[in-house]
Design a protein around this motif. Structure first.
Motif, short mmCIF file in Angstrom:
data_model
loop_
_atom_site.label_atom_id
_atom_site.label_comp_id
_atom_site.label_asym_id
_atom_site.label_seq_id
_atom_site.Cartn_x
_atom_site.Cartn_y
_atom_site.Cartn_z
N TYR A 63 34.96 53.76 44.75
CA TYR A 63 35.02 52.73 45.60
C TYR A 63 35.91 52.76 46.84
CZ TYR A 63 34.68 47.64 46.61
OH TYR A 63 34.59 46.55 47.20
N ARG A 64 35.69 52.52 47.99
CA ARG A 64 36.40 52.83 49.01
C ARG A 64 36.60 51.56 50.07
NH1 ARG A 64 34.23 53.26 54.06
NH2 ARG A 64 31.92 53.85 54.16
N ARG A 65 35.85 50.35 49.59
CA ARG A 65 36.17 49.18 50.46
C ARG A 65 37.45 48.56 50.22
NH1 ARG A 65 29.96 46.60 50.45
NH2 ARG A 65 28.68 48.45 50.72
N THR A 66 37.74 47.75 51.33
CA THR A 66 38.76 46.90 51.32
C THR A 66 38.80 45.30 51.17
OG1 THR A 66 39.59 48.61 53.07
CG2 THR A 66 40.97 46.66 53.02
N PRO A 67 39.56 44.85 50.36
CA PRO A 67 40.56 45.52 49.67
C PRO A 67 40.46 45.83 48.23
CG PRO A 67 40.96 43.02 49.57
CD PRO A 67 39.59 43.29 50.43
N VAL A 68 41.50 46.21 47.67
CA VAL A 68 41.54 46.42 46.19
C VAL A 68 42.82 46.15 45.47
CG1 VAL A 68 41.45 48.44 44.40
CG2 VAL A 68 39.73 48.55 46.42
N MET A 69 42.73 45.18 44.49
CA MET A 69 43.76 44.77 43.83
C MET A 69 44.31 45.71 42.51
SD MET A 69 44.97 40.89 42.47
CE MET A 69 44.12 41.13 41.25
N GLN A 70 45.48 46.14 42.52
CA GLN A 70 45.73 46.84 41.13
C GLN A 70 46.76 45.96 40.56
OE1 GLN A 70 47.65 50.67 42.31
NE2 GLN A 70 48.55 51.14 40.08
N ILE A 71 46.85 45.74 39.31
CA ILE A 71 47.58 45.32 38.35
C ILE A 71 48.08 46.50 37.18
CG2 ILE A 71 48.58 43.13 36.92
CD1 ILE A 71 46.91 41.61 38.71
N TYR A 76 40.83 46.03 40.53
CA TYR A 76 40.01 45.02 40.90
C TYR A 76 39.28 45.16 42.44
CZ TYR A 76 42.26 43.02 37.01
OH TYR A 76 42.99 42.83 35.37
N CYS A 77 38.04 45.51 42.12
CA CYS A 77 37.34 45.63 43.47
C CYS A 77 36.54 44.51 43.82
CB CYS A 77 36.39 47.02 43.14
SG CYS A 77 37.07 48.35 42.53
N ASP A 78 36.71 44.38 45.21
CA ASP A 78 36.16 43.05 45.82
C ASP A 78 36.90 41.79 45.66
OD1 ASP A 78 33.94 40.97 46.19
OD2 ASP A 78 32.78 42.54 46.82
N SER A 79 36.90 40.88 46.74
CA SER A 79 37.54 39.90 46.71
C SER A 79 37.17 38.78 45.66
CB SER A 79 37.60 39.29 48.13
OG SER A 79 36.38 38.55 48.61
N GLN A 80 35.85 38.98 45.20
CA GLN A 80 35.46 37.86 44.04
C GLN A 80 36.29 38.31 42.82
OE1 GLN A 80 30.99 37.74 43.36
NE2 GLN A 80 30.96 39.37 45.03
N CYS A 81 36.41 39.53 42.49
CA CYS A 81 37.04 39.93 41.22
C CYS A 81 38.60 39.72 41.42
CB CYS A 81 37.24 41.61 40.87
SG CYS A 81 35.56 41.90 39.77
N ILE A 82 39.18 39.85 42.88
CA ILE A 82 40.42 39.24 43.06
C ILE A 82 41.03 38.26 42.74
CG2 ILE A 82 42.34 39.47 44.72
CD1 ILE A 82 41.04 41.93 45.84
N ILE A 83 40.06 37.13 43.51
CA ILE A 83 40.28 35.70 43.33
C ILE A 83 40.20 35.34 42.00
CG2 ILE A 83 39.56 33.54 43.83
CD1 ILE A 83 38.83 34.53 46.76
N ARG A 84 39.10 35.83 41.16
CA ARG A 84 38.89 35.44 39.76
C ARG A 84 40.42 35.79 38.89
NH1 ARG A 84 33.37 35.40 39.92
NH2 ARG A 84 33.36 37.58 40.02
#
Length: 324
Positions: A63-71, A76-84
């Motif tokens: 997956y190469r889209r922006t942004p990606v969050m890592q913890i 976490y791919c896609d802003s939906q997952c990031i916000i959740r």
């Protein structure tokens, strides 16, 4: 905005928020505003605007889209997952300050879908031949389809129509703000503010007629300033190499679970691929299902240089294919 005390110690590797992004990305701006609403400290990893993105895809599996969050070792791919995930880990202040959380998610499918698509076509169509060829091909394929050059011409020819469609959407938001509320739902910022703001930010900064176009909407311009003043939390730069080391030194934290109502019958251990519904030429991500719910699917994958990695996708807007 004053930073709040996070509920998870930020010195623990498995709780450091790392956002893989680049400054010009409107969707990354949505995530940055979300981090500001929460008042969080986070690390920023700069990624290329165009593929290849080898350091990012080593973590995501393609997956190469922006942004990606890592913890830690969870991606976490896609802003939906990031916000959740940010809401789950840091529930206060809430992204959903009213009782309409479900309705806000429904509305976000409009802001992130048709409304953002119109904004992209306005920006790309207005730029036309001035776009660098590699950028035009990459974004054109992503948002205009495989015949992107014809799509670009069509967007250019349809600029007045596209602007009219976008104007209607903004007029609705302008009416929502007409009682002088600070944010879309009242006096407290919500996820939907970030989800609309990133489109306005994009239009203002990337369409040459954007500032004039937006000047009609007095309430939106006032709201836009309120959102901008929230800021992005506390950001520190991190190298891609250090982000990979963080993942290597952690393990994914997601526990297996079964959803008995899943329409595809997904259960832990199944081998699947996940890819965006909108074909942008990306490589599907292959992994083993850890859990799948109505809104999220989590995969376990391995990388020889990193070890175990949990990769999380939304269900809305993504296709899951069972292998074998």
């Amino acid at each position: 905005m004053q930073l709040i005390e996070e509920s998870i110690p930020m010195n623990a590797l498995n709780s450091e928020i790392i956002l893989h992004n680049y400054p010009q990305s409107p969707v990354a701006e949505k995530a940055r505003v979300a981090l500001g609403i929460k008042g969080l400290s986070w690390w920023s990893v700069d990624i290329p605007r165009l593929a290849p993105k080898p350091m990012l895809t080593k973590l995501t599996g393609g997956y190469r889209r922006t942004p990606v969050m890592q913890i830690g070792a969870d991606i976490y791919c896609d802003s939906q997952c990031i916000i959740r995930e940010l809401e789950r880990r840091y529930p206060s202040p809430s992204f959903f300050p009213s009782s309409d959380g479900g309705l806000m998610w429904c509305l976000s499918r409009w802001t992130d879908g048709p409304m953002f698509d119109i904004a992209v076509k306005l920006v790309l169509g207005a730029a036309g031949d001035a776009l660098p060829k590699d950028f035009a091909e990459d974004r054109g394929r992503l948002y205009l389809g495989s015949d992107w050059s014809e799509g670009l011409k069509a967007a250019n020819a349809a600029l007045p129509h596209l602007a009219a469609q976008f104007r209607t959407a903004l007029s609705w938001a302008n009416d929502q703000l007409s009682d002088n509320r600070d944010f879309l739902l009242g006096q407290a910022p919500a996820a939907i503010d970030a989800q609309l703001y990133h489109i306005v930010w994009f239009i203002r900064g990337r369409w040459d007629r954007g500032p004039v176009f937006l000047s009609e909407f007095i309430q939106i311009e006032r709201w836009e300033q309120n959102v901008a003043e929230i800021g992005h939390g506390m950001m520190t730069e991190m190298s891609p190499e250090d982000a990979i080391l963080r993942a290597r030194d952690c393990e994914p934290i997601t526990a297996p679970a079964v959803d008995p109502f899943d329409p595809q019958g997904l259960i832990p251990g199944m081998q699947v691929t996940v890819s965006p519904d909108l074909d942008g030429g990306e490589q599907p991500v292959h992994g083993e299902v850890v859990f799948a719910t109505s809104d999220t699917i989590s995969l376990l994958r391995q990388d020889p240089d990193v070890g175990n990695i949990g990769v999380h996708f939304p269900r809305a807007g993504y296709r899951v294919d069972i292998l074998g």
